[in-house]
Design an enzyme around this catalytic site. Structure first.
Site, mmCIF file in Angstrom:
data_model
loop_
_atom_site.group_PDB
_atom_site.id
_atom_site.type_symbol
_atom_site.label_atom_id
_atom_site.label_comp_id
_atom_site.label_asym_id
_atom_site.label_seq_id
_atom_site.Cartn_x
_atom_site.Cartn_y
_atom_site.Cartn_z
ATOM 1 N N TYR B 52 0.836 -1.207 0.000
ATOM 2 C CA TYR B 52 0.000 0.000 0.000
ATOM 3 C C TYR B 52 0.868 1.254 0.000
ATOM 4 O O TYR B 52 0.613 2.205 -0.738
ATOM 5 C CB TYR B 52 -0.920 0.037 1.235
ATOM 6 N N ILE B 53 1.884 1.246 0.852
ATOM 7 C CA ILE B 53 2.717 2.448 0.984
ATOM 8 C C ILE B 53 3.490 2.717 -0.307
ATOM 9 O O ILE B 53 3.567 3.859 -0.769
ATOM 10 C CB ILE B 53 3.670 2.316 2.196
ATOM 11 N N LYS B 56 1.171 4.426 -2.558
ATOM 12 C CA LYS B 56 0.888 5.806 -2.143
ATOM 13 C C LYS B 56 2.047 6.722 -2.538
ATOM 14 O O LYS B 56 1.836 7.831 -3.035
ATOM 15 C CB LYS B 56 0.625 5.854 -0.629
ATOM 16 N N GLN B 100 0.137 4.557 8.927
ATOM 17 C CA GLN B 100 -0.368 3.359 8.255
ATOM 18 C C GLN B 100 -0.796 2.326 9.304
ATOM 19 O O GLN B 100 -0.026 1.961 10.186
ATOM 20 C CB GLN B 100 0.732 2.777 7.351
ATOM 21 N N ASP B 125 -5.976 11.096 7.137
ATOM 22 C CA ASP B 125 -6.917 9.983 7.254
ATOM 23 C C ASP B 125 -8.148 10.337 8.100
ATOM 24 O O ASP B 125 -9.035 9.501 8.281
ATOM 25 C CB ASP B 125 -6.229 8.750 7.864
ATOM 26 N N GLY B 173 -20.471 -2.981 8.591
ATOM 27 C CA GLY B 173 -19.189 -2.649 9.205
ATOM 28 C C GLY B 173 -19.279 -1.327 9.933
ATOM 29 O O GLY B 173 -20.014 -0.425 9.511
ATOM 30 N N ARG B 174 -18.547 -1.213 11.038
ATOM 31 C CA ARG B 174 -18.591 0.015 11.859
ATOM 32 C C ARG B 174 -17.211 0.362 12.389
ATOM 33 O O ARG B 174 -17.075 0.854 13.512
ATOM 34 C CB ARG B 174 -19.590 -0.153 13.001
ATOM 35 N N SER B 198 -21.284 -7.260 13.044
ATOM 36 C CA SER B 198 -21.254 -8.710 13.292
ATOM 37 C C SER B 198 -22.374 -9.176 14.224
ATOM 38 O O SER B 198 -22.683 -10.363 14.267
ATOM 39 C CB SER B 198 -19.895 -9.125 13.860
ATOM 40 N N PRO B 273 -9.936 -6.533 -7.497
ATOM 41 C CA PRO B 273 -9.408 -5.174 -7.329
ATOM 42 C C PRO B 273 -9.939 -4.228 -8.404
ATOM 43 O O PRO B 273 -10.646 -4.647 -9.305
ATOM 44 C CB PRO B 273 -7.901 -5.393 -7.483
ATOM 45 N N GLY B 275 -11.689 -1.288 -7.757
ATOM 46 C CA GLY B 275 -12.878 -0.523 -7.403
ATOM 47 C C GLY B 275 -12.512 0.543 -6.366
ATOM 48 O O GLY B 275 -12.008 1.619 -6.714
HETATM 49 N N1 LIG Z 1 -10.150 -0.731 -0.475
HETATM 50 C C1 LIG Z 1 -9.493 -0.037 0.466
HETATM 51 O O1 LIG Z 1 -8.835 0.956 0.192
HETATM 52 C C2 LIG Z 1 -9.596 -0.479 1.860
HETATM 53 C C3 LIG Z 1 -10.082 -1.731 2.104
HETATM 54 N N2 LIG Z 1 -10.258 -2.175 3.368
HETATM 55 C C4 LIG Z 1 -10.859 -3.500 3.519
HETATM 56 O O2 LIG Z 1 -12.196 -3.296 3.949
HETATM 57 C C5 LIG Z 1 -12.599 -4.315 4.850
HETATM 58 C C6 LIG Z 1 -13.047 -3.686 6.152
HETATM 59 O O3 LIG Z 1 -11.970 -3.000 6.742
HETATM 60 P P1 LIG Z 1 -12.051 -2.464 8.253
HETATM 61 O O4 LIG Z 1 -13.256 -1.622 8.394
HETATM 62 O O5 LIG Z 1 -10.728 -1.921 8.589
HETATM 63 O O6 LIG Z 1 -12.302 -3.874 8.987
HETATM 64 P P2 LIG Z 1 -12.518 -4.243 10.528
HETATM 65 O O7 LIG Z 1 -12.114 -5.660 10.652
HETATM 66 O O8 LIG Z 1 -11.912 -3.200 11.409
HETATM 67 O O9 LIG Z 1 -14.106 -4.125 10.713
HETATM 68 C C7 LIG Z 1 -14.974 -5.059 10.153
HETATM 69 C C8 LIG Z 1 -16.389 -4.674 10.493
HETATM 70 O O10 LIG Z 1 -17.276 -5.608 9.882
HETATM 71 C C9 LIG Z 1 -18.137 -6.188 10.851
HETATM 72 N N3 LIG Z 1 -18.358 -7.606 10.559
HETATM 73 C C10 LIG Z 1 -17.511 -8.631 10.717
HETATM 74 N N4 LIG Z 1 -18.079 -9.794 10.368
HETATM 75 C C11 LIG Z 1 -19.340 -9.495 9.984
HETATM 76 C C12 LIG Z 1 -20.447 -10.263 9.540
HETATM 77 N N5 LIG Z 1 -20.369 -11.588 9.390
HETATM 78 N N6 LIG Z 1 -21.596 -9.622 9.251
HETATM 79 C C13 LIG Z 1 -21.700 -8.284 9.379
HETATM 80 N N7 LIG Z 1 -20.686 -7.520 9.803
HETATM 81 C C14 LIG Z 1 -19.514 -8.105 10.096
HETATM 82 C C15 LIG Z 1 -17.444 -6.026 12.184
HETATM 83 O O11 LIG Z 1 -18.419 -5.963 13.198
HETATM 84 P P3 LIG Z 1 -18.073 -5.776 14.765
HETATM 85 O O12 LIG Z 1 -17.835 -4.287 14.916
HETATM 86 O O13 LIG Z 1 -19.292 -6.248 15.432
HETATM 87 O O14 LIG Z 1 -16.843 -6.586 15.016
HETATM 88 C C16 LIG Z 1 -16.681 -4.718 11.995
HETATM 89 O O15 LIG Z 1 -17.469 -3.597 12.352
HETATM 90 C C17 LIG Z 1 -11.384 -5.231 4.974
HETATM 91 O O16 LIG Z 1 -11.557 -6.313 4.073
HETATM 92 C C18 LIG Z 1 -10.217 -4.373 4.558
HETATM 93 O O17 LIG Z 1 -9.148 -5.089 4.009
HETATM 94 C C19 LIG Z 1 -9.981 -1.361 4.434
HETATM 95 C C20 LIG Z 1 -9.486 -0.103 4.266
HETATM 96 C C21 LIG Z 1 -9.191 0.428 2.942
#
Ligand SMILES: NC(=O)C1=CN([C@@H]2O[C@H](COP(=O)(O)OP(=O)(O)OC[C@H]3O[C@@H](n4cnc5c(N)ncnc54)[C@H](OP(=O)(O)O)[C@@H]3O)[C@@H](O)[C@H]2O)C=CC1
Ligand SMILES: NC(=O)C1=CN([C@@H]2O[C@H](COP(=O)(O)OP(=O)(O)OC[C@H]3O[C@@H](n4cnc5c(N)ncnc54)[C@H](OP(=O)(O)O)[C@@H]3O)[C@@H](O)[C@H]2O)C=CC1
Lengths: 307, 307
Positions: B52-53, B56, B100, B125, B173-174, B198, B273, B275
């Site tokens: 990633y870096i 960037k 990062q 960020d 996701g949150r 989740s 990839p 998107g």
């Molecule tokens: N394209 C890009 O530039 C980027 C891509 N990403 C990708 O995006 C994805 C999310 O990243 P990030 O937010 O950091 O991830 P996290 O792991 O920090 O958060 C995941 C979130 O999804 C929820 N979750 C997990 N399992 C489930 C499920 N079965 N059903 C519903 N919700 C679920 C979790 O809930 P709970 O809070 O309850 O645990 C949590 O809130 C990853 O795949 C990451 O690689 C991230 C950043 C940049």
């Protein structure tokens, strides 16, 4: 669940206040210099604000919190307000304070700019962006939570609903002081949260999904019984004064929920008045005490055994 | 709407980058001392972070942003990291920077504490609580918006959906970096927003309501075509490397959405990839330029006519 149970905020608030009072007496006994202090800053002279502030001061006194009222005139400028706030930031006799909103001012004042000048550690309404950011990102440790949403969570918990996993919560309203922090807290409680507002289409359809419904829309009697999912918990934050010829004052206070039609469908419902209102004040006192305890702890006369 | 249209983040990001490049050339011509500077702070040596870096830094250079990589060892302490961040806060050659995540450290480091030590004006960020608070309370003026959610909004807009009033948006996701700020932005765009995570029960039922669906759950291929409302806009943030014996490296990159089954049902869908990933970098560059322009403006060589 049984239907139509009344969630009696007035009496829950009363019991919280009496616990706070006991705790303060105890702390004063242990730490003779302990004297929690609260301030309420007002700009102008709105009638409703006067009533709210009078209640806040009265209940502070009742539980043993020293409260002062800092009243600025309607002609106060933003600079004058900010210096009043900064004076309180530096005042060791004040553990926490609030700026009563809305402002009643003839001058252009940016309320958000002003609330964000309040020291986050003294920000009892949780409106400083720093505190809002912590809350909205799930950092609930060491953060002051806005009083009204905090009181709503307490009310929901008192129905026996302490685990919101798998539940749907609908929040109507997205204001800085009620709707937004409410949504943050419900997400943090693991509810699945639906945020509705004036631009939402087909609101009754969304409300129908709610196991827990919190309404803070400033719309008198808007939510009707047939919108509800049977057995929902209904929290009515609204406080609206509407014309009523049968009353001596020609007006009466109603919520955003049509209590009569909703009561038989809901499992629990808050009345207006006597629901969320008194809880807001109880949480204000609780937050003030938290600030005071925090300072006591920092002054390190505090031992870990206290909590 | 037509079905199965691909929302080509790679080419949209490319056109954004070339616009940024033009703007920077123009600014450098007008203001010869103008030289936007970005830094990326890394702790440790995660393979994915390295990739990633590298991207960037490469794209920064391409558009004319001076980028430096501050790399700390896996044994760096929190205090060392904080002083590296504070050095960048005070470094006039750096307009904005990021830490990062996730950190790759053998020491106990509180990432949130550290990101909140970044000067809000340099916080590309948008993770400082002050910026998060502004965003979550709808103060989008003068605030840096986290790059991934900002890129998602840009993608949604590119489908022609620029007015979200009356639309339902579901966010899965949150997290602090994706899900939470995403929800804030969608609320601000006047969508009615459903926040899932989740602990959500019957997720497909919630997804079915979505006119706009943003998935950031870190769950490979979780969302299936039959979960979707026909015609939904589907934004897949997920980046998951899963085993695949047919590939030379034995692995392939997939999103959180099952692209094959979702594409025929969605009106628009982002590939993985190509998107959201490239959009995140484009927004990083955009934020860096914003910081640099802000400083230029403060140095008041700037005229109001520029924007
Ligand atoms: N394209 C890009 O530039 C980027 C891509 N990403 C990708 O995006 C994805 C999310 O990243 P990030 O937010 O950091 O991830 P996290 O792991 O920090 O958060 C995941 C979130 O999804 C929820 N979750 C997990 N399992 C489930 C499920 N079965 N059903 C519903 N919700 C679920 C979790 O809930 P709970 O809070 O309850 O645990 C949590 O809130 C990853 O795949 C990451 O690689 C991230 C950043 C940049
Ligand atoms: N009991 C207590 O202690 C307290 C009670 N209150 C009461 O709570 C209520 C809300 O207060 P506050 O949050 O400050 O109010 P605001 O007026 O600031 O916000 C009202 C919110 O409701 C939304 N809204 C307005 N009309 C509708 C509608 N028809 N359908 C759906 N949403 C709608 C608005 O949407 P949009 O954002 O699109 O404009 C806005 O987000 C008021 O009645 C107030 O008196 C407030 C504080 C404390």
């Amino acid at each position: 669940a049984e239907r139509g149970q009344i969630l009696d905020g007035a009496s829950i608030a009363k019991s919280i206040r009496s616990k706070l009072k006991e705790e303060i007496v105890e702390l004063k006994t242990k730490f003779p210099t302990f004297s929690p202090g609260l301030a309420v800053v007002q700009v102008g002279n709105r009638e409703d604000s006067n009533i709210y502030i009078r209640n806040k001061l009265k209940f502070s006194k009742e539980v043993g919190i020293e409260a002062k009222h800092v009243k600025l005139s309607t002609t106060a400028t933003q600079a004058e307000l900010v210096s009043a706030l900064e004076r309180l930031n530096g005042d060791p006799s004040v553990d926490g304070f609030i700026l009563q909103l809305p402002l009643d001012s003839s001058e252009p004042i940016d309320a958000d700019f002003c609330t964000s000048r309040i020291d986050p550690a003294k920000d009892i309404d949780g409106l400083n962006f720093w505190n809002a950011g912590k809350l909205s990102r799930g950092h609930l440790k060491d953060v002051l939570i806005p009083c009204t949403p905090k009181g709503c969570i307490e009310l929901i918990n008192r129905t026996g609903c302490t685990n919101m996993e798998g539940k749907v919560a609908v929040v109507i309203g997205r204001s800085k002081i009620v709707g937004s922090p409410m949504k943050d807290l419900l997400i943090n409680c693991n509810a699945t949260v639906i945020v509705c507002h004036s631009k939402t289409e087909n609101l009754p359809e969304k409300v129908k999904m709610a196991d827990i419904l919190v309404v803070a829309a400033r719309q008198p009697l808007m939510v009707k019984g047939d919108w509800l999912k049977p057995g929902a918990i209904v929290i009515d934050v609204g406080m609206n004064s509407i014309p009523d010829a049968t009353k001596a004052k020609g007006r009466r206070l109603v919520g955003d929920v049509d209590f009569e039609s909703c009561k038989p469908i809901a499992s629990w419902i808050t009345p207006v008045p006597g629901g969320v209102g008194p809880m807001t004040i109880a949480m204000l006192l609780q937050n003030a005490l938290e600030c005071a305890k925090h300072r006591l702890k920092k002054q390190s006369q505090f031992t870990w055994s206290m909590r």
